[in-house]
Design a protein around this motif. Structure first.
Motif, PDB file in Angstrom:
ATOM      1  N   VAL A 245       0.986  -0.897   0.055  1.00 50.77           N
ATOM      2  CA  VAL A 245       0.043   0.091  -0.138  1.00 50.77           C
ATOM      3  C   VAL A 245       0.788   1.292  -0.042  1.00 50.77           C
ATOM      4  N   ASP A 246       0.888   1.978  -1.163  1.00 52.10           N
ATOM      5  CA  ASP A 246       1.586   3.211  -1.337  1.00 52.10           C
ATOM      6  C   ASP A 246       2.859   3.073  -0.801  1.00 52.10           C
ATOM      7  N   GLY A 247       3.814   2.005  -1.145  1.00 49.08           N
ATOM      8  CA  GLY A 247       4.924   1.423  -1.085  1.00 49.08           C
ATOM      9  C   GLY A 247       5.350   0.889   0.144  1.00 49.08           C
ATOM     10  N   VAL A 248       4.349   0.484   1.029  1.00 49.56           N
ATOM     11  CA  VAL A 248       4.671  -0.019   2.214  1.00 49.56           C
ATOM     12  C   VAL A 248       4.277  -1.755   1.948  1.00 49.56           C
ATOM     13  N   LEU A 249       5.117  -2.487   2.363  1.00 48.35           N
ATOM     14  CA  LEU A 249       5.155  -4.075   2.205  1.00 48.35           C
ATOM     15  C   LEU A 249       4.393  -4.417   3.289  1.00 48.35           C
ATOM     16  N   GLU A 250       3.365  -5.487   3.059  1.00 52.11           N
ATOM     17  CA  GLU A 250       2.853  -6.082   4.194  1.00 52.11           C
ATOM     18  C   GLU A 250       2.558  -7.798   3.869  1.00 52.11           C
ATOM     19  N   PRO A 251       3.407  -8.626   4.359  1.00 49.84           N
ATOM     20  CA  PRO A 251       3.303 -10.001   3.845  1.00 49.84           C
ATOM     21  C   PRO A 251       2.076 -10.340   4.695  1.00 49.84           C
ATOM     22  N   MET A 252       1.126 -11.253   4.021  1.00 47.65           N
ATOM     23  CA  MET A 252      -0.044 -11.754   4.600  1.00 47.65           C
ATOM     24  C   MET A 252      -0.233 -13.248   4.450  1.00 47.65           C
ATOM     25  N   GLU A 253      -1.035 -13.972   5.185  1.00 48.39           N
ATOM     26  CA  GLU A 253      -1.155 -15.319   5.397  1.00 48.39           C
ATOM     27  C   GLU A 253      -2.850 -15.548   5.166  1.00 48.39           C
ATOM     28  N   LEU A 254      -3.225 -15.246   3.845  1.00 56.86           N
ATOM     29  CA  LEU A 254      -4.633 -15.236   3.739  1.00 56.86           C
ATOM     30  C   LEU A 254      -4.798 -16.774   3.337  1.00 56.86           C
ATOM     31  N   ALA A 255      -3.920 -17.645   2.939  1.00 55.81           N
ATOM     32  CA  ALA A 255      -4.202 -19.004   2.604  1.00 55.81           C
ATOM     33  C   ALA A 255      -4.883 -20.078   3.550  1.00 55.81           C
ATOM     34  N   HIS A 256      -4.629 -19.910   4.898  1.00 54.75           N
ATOM     35  CA  HIS A 256      -5.096 -20.587   5.707  1.00 54.75           C
ATOM     36  C   HIS A 256      -6.479 -20.079   6.510  1.00 54.75           C
ATOM     37  N   LEU A 257      -6.962 -19.063   6.064  1.00 53.47           N
ATOM     38  CA  LEU A 257      -8.266 -18.640   6.352  1.00 53.47           C
ATOM     39  C   LEU A 257      -9.387 -19.609   5.835  1.00 53.47           C
ATOM     40  N   GLY A 258     -10.528 -19.689   6.571  1.00 53.23           N
ATOM     41  CA  GLY A 258     -11.507 -20.343   6.263  1.00 53.23           C
ATOM     42  C   GLY A 258     -12.097 -19.789   4.993  1.00 53.23           C
ATOM     43  N   TYR A 259     -12.563 -20.438   3.936  1.00 54.22           N
ATOM     44  CA  TYR A 259     -13.238 -20.211   2.728  1.00 54.22           C
ATOM     45  C   TYR A 259     -14.813 -20.698   2.608  1.00 54.22           C
ATOM     46  N   LYS A 260     -14.806 -21.974   2.444  1.00 53.41           N
ATOM     47  CA  LYS A 260     -16.195 -22.452   2.527  1.00 53.41           C
ATOM     48  C   LYS A 260     -16.028 -24.103   2.548  1.00 53.41           C
ATOM     49  N   ASN A 261     -17.282 -24.658   3.070  1.00 55.36           N
ATOM     50  CA  ASN A 261     -17.212 -26.147   3.086  1.00 55.36           C
ATOM     51  C   ASN A 261     -15.970 -26.657   4.067  1.00 55.36           C
ATOM     52  N   GLY A 262     -15.815 -26.077   5.004  1.00 51.84           N
ATOM     53  CA  GLY A 262     -14.654 -26.458   6.037  1.00 51.84           C
ATOM     54  C   GLY A 262     -13.395 -26.407   5.249  1.00 51.84           C
ATOM     55  N   LYS A 263     -13.038 -25.897   4.352  1.00 53.15           N
ATOM     56  CA  LYS A 263     -11.783 -25.674   3.673  1.00 53.15           C
ATOM     57  C   LYS A 263     -11.287 -24.486   3.537  1.00 53.15           C
TER      58      LYS A 263
ATOM     59  N   GLU B 254      -6.403 -22.018   0.359  1.00 50.51           N
ATOM     60  CA  GLU B 254      -5.411 -22.874  -0.264  1.00 50.51           C
ATOM     61  C   GLU B 254      -5.862 -23.996  -0.665  1.00 50.51           C
ATOM     62  N   ASP B 255      -6.996 -24.516   0.196  1.00 50.01           N
ATOM     63  CA  ASP B 255      -7.651 -25.741  -0.427  1.00 50.01           C
ATOM     64  C   ASP B 255      -8.222 -25.745  -1.688  1.00 50.01           C
ATOM     65  N   TYR B 256      -8.547 -24.610  -1.977  1.00 55.04           N
ATOM     66  CA  TYR B 256      -9.315 -24.472  -3.271  1.00 55.04           C
ATOM     67  C   TYR B 256      -8.269 -24.028  -4.324  1.00 55.04           C
ATOM     68  N   LEU B 257      -7.385 -22.978  -4.021  1.00 57.31           N
ATOM     69  CA  LEU B 257      -6.719 -22.381  -4.996  1.00 57.31           C
ATOM     70  C   LEU B 257      -5.045 -22.956  -5.267  1.00 57.31           C
ATOM     71  N   GLY B 258      -4.849 -23.713  -4.125  1.00 51.92           N
ATOM     72  CA  GLY B 258      -3.457 -24.156  -4.155  1.00 51.92           C
ATOM     73  C   GLY B 258      -3.543 -25.521  -5.008  1.00 51.92           C
ATOM     74  N   LEU B 259      -2.294 -26.129  -4.919  1.00 46.50           N
ATOM     75  CA  LEU B 259      -2.187 -27.477  -5.934  1.00 46.50           C
ATOM     76  C   LEU B 259      -3.091 -28.399  -5.430  1.00 46.50           C
ATOM     77  N   ARG B 260      -3.420 -28.637  -4.305  1.00 50.44           N
ATOM     78  CA  ARG B 260      -4.604 -29.608  -3.918  1.00 50.44           C
ATOM     79  C   ARG B 260      -5.943 -29.152  -4.419  1.00 50.44           C
TER      80      ARG B 260
END
Length: 278
Positions: free
Chosen positions: A139-157, A160-166
């Motif tokens: 955001v405006d030149g400031v980096l913020e690494p995030m860990e969105l992968a392991h947040l719940g999406y749907k159906n208990g997954k 990452e369970d949907y968009l990753g290799l699995r």
């Protein structure tokens, strides 16, 4: 780039010779400035930190480098891995990489490293479609690494369970692509991003670009690895026109990116070469 990993070379100082290492769940990639392609070594669940160091040292024997940027597939706190990677072997937390390599090493989240190399101003969300799901926001030149992968999406997954290799293997390409578009648009709105850059090894499997996003060149991870050591770079493409979605992304990027202050490196590069490389 107002990130703690960023250091600018002092006036009159000798430029660093940076070895960029991108550690992924499928491959460990190594590259230096001047090399056209990265050297790839298969990784996977048996790839421990010690094994990775030994493989890199063996594969880069004779290379002239004095520092390292290491993209790590997990959160980094105060320059150290916060936890062991999900798709690799163990021994990463607490490992002294500088001692093992014999040169200074800067660790950065792998998605954040590619995000740094992809940034063109404003509020950018980066999503890395690889073995897992990497994420970072600038955001405006400031980096913020995030860990969105392991947040719940749907159906208990998770996302990452949907968009990753699995997810790709479970859903098949057609339904996986639909989920990529759906999640990308959802996260863009939720996080208030001006645009989304999609990267990672599986981005080439997309047929169309989600609304408000662009396809980033995976070479941008290498660019980011150089930038965190204060290296100047020639222009690099935000849109990789060699991908299936490149032509769509190229039309999207002009309207997706607002008129904001462009990082100094990008300003310098835009005058020297306006044509993206394939």
């Amino acid at each position: 780039m107002a990130d703690k990993t960023q250091t600018k070379p002092k006036s009159g100082s000798v430029a660093h010779k940076v070895l960029v290492i991108d550690v992924g769940g499928t491959n460990v990639k190594m590259r230096m400035k001047g090399q056209k392609e990265a050297t790839k070594i298969p990784s996977g669940p048996t790839m421990t930190s010690r094994k990775a160091v030994d493989i890199v040292k063996q594969s880069t024997k004779g290379w002239d480098y004095d520092c390292i940027s290491l993209g790590y597939p997990g959160p980094i706190i105060n320059g150290r891995p916060l936890r062991e990677p999900h798709n690799l072997g163990g021994g990463w937390v607490g490992f002294d990489f500088s001692k093992a390599f014999g040169v200074p090493v800067k660790l950065i989240n792998d998605a954040a490293m590619q995000a740094v190399g992809s940034y063109k101003g404003g509020r950018m969300l980066f999503l890395g479609l690889g073995t897992g799901l990497g994420s970072a926001m600038i955001v405006d030149g400031v980096l913020e690494p995030m860990e969105l992968a392991h947040l719940g999406y749907k159906n208990g997954k998770t996302y990452e369970d949907y968009l990753g290799l699995r997810g790709l293997k479970r859903l098949g390409k057609k339904h996986w692509r639909k989920q990529v578009c759906k999640v990308t648009e959802l996260l863009k709105v939720s996080l208030g991003a001006d645009y989304v850059v999609l990267g990672g090894g599986n981005v080439k499997k997309l047929k169309e670009c989600p609304k408000g996003s662009v396809i980033g060149s995976n070479d941008n991870a290498f660019i980011g690895g150089l930038l965190i050591w204060g290296q100047d770079m020639r222009p690099h493409p935000t849109v990789d026109i060699g991908t299936a979605a490149g032509s769509v992304a190229a039309k999207t990027v002009k309207s997706a990116i607002p008129k904001v202050a462009v990082p100094p490196a990008a300003k310098r590069s835009s005058k020297t070469n306006s044509k993206p490389t394939k």
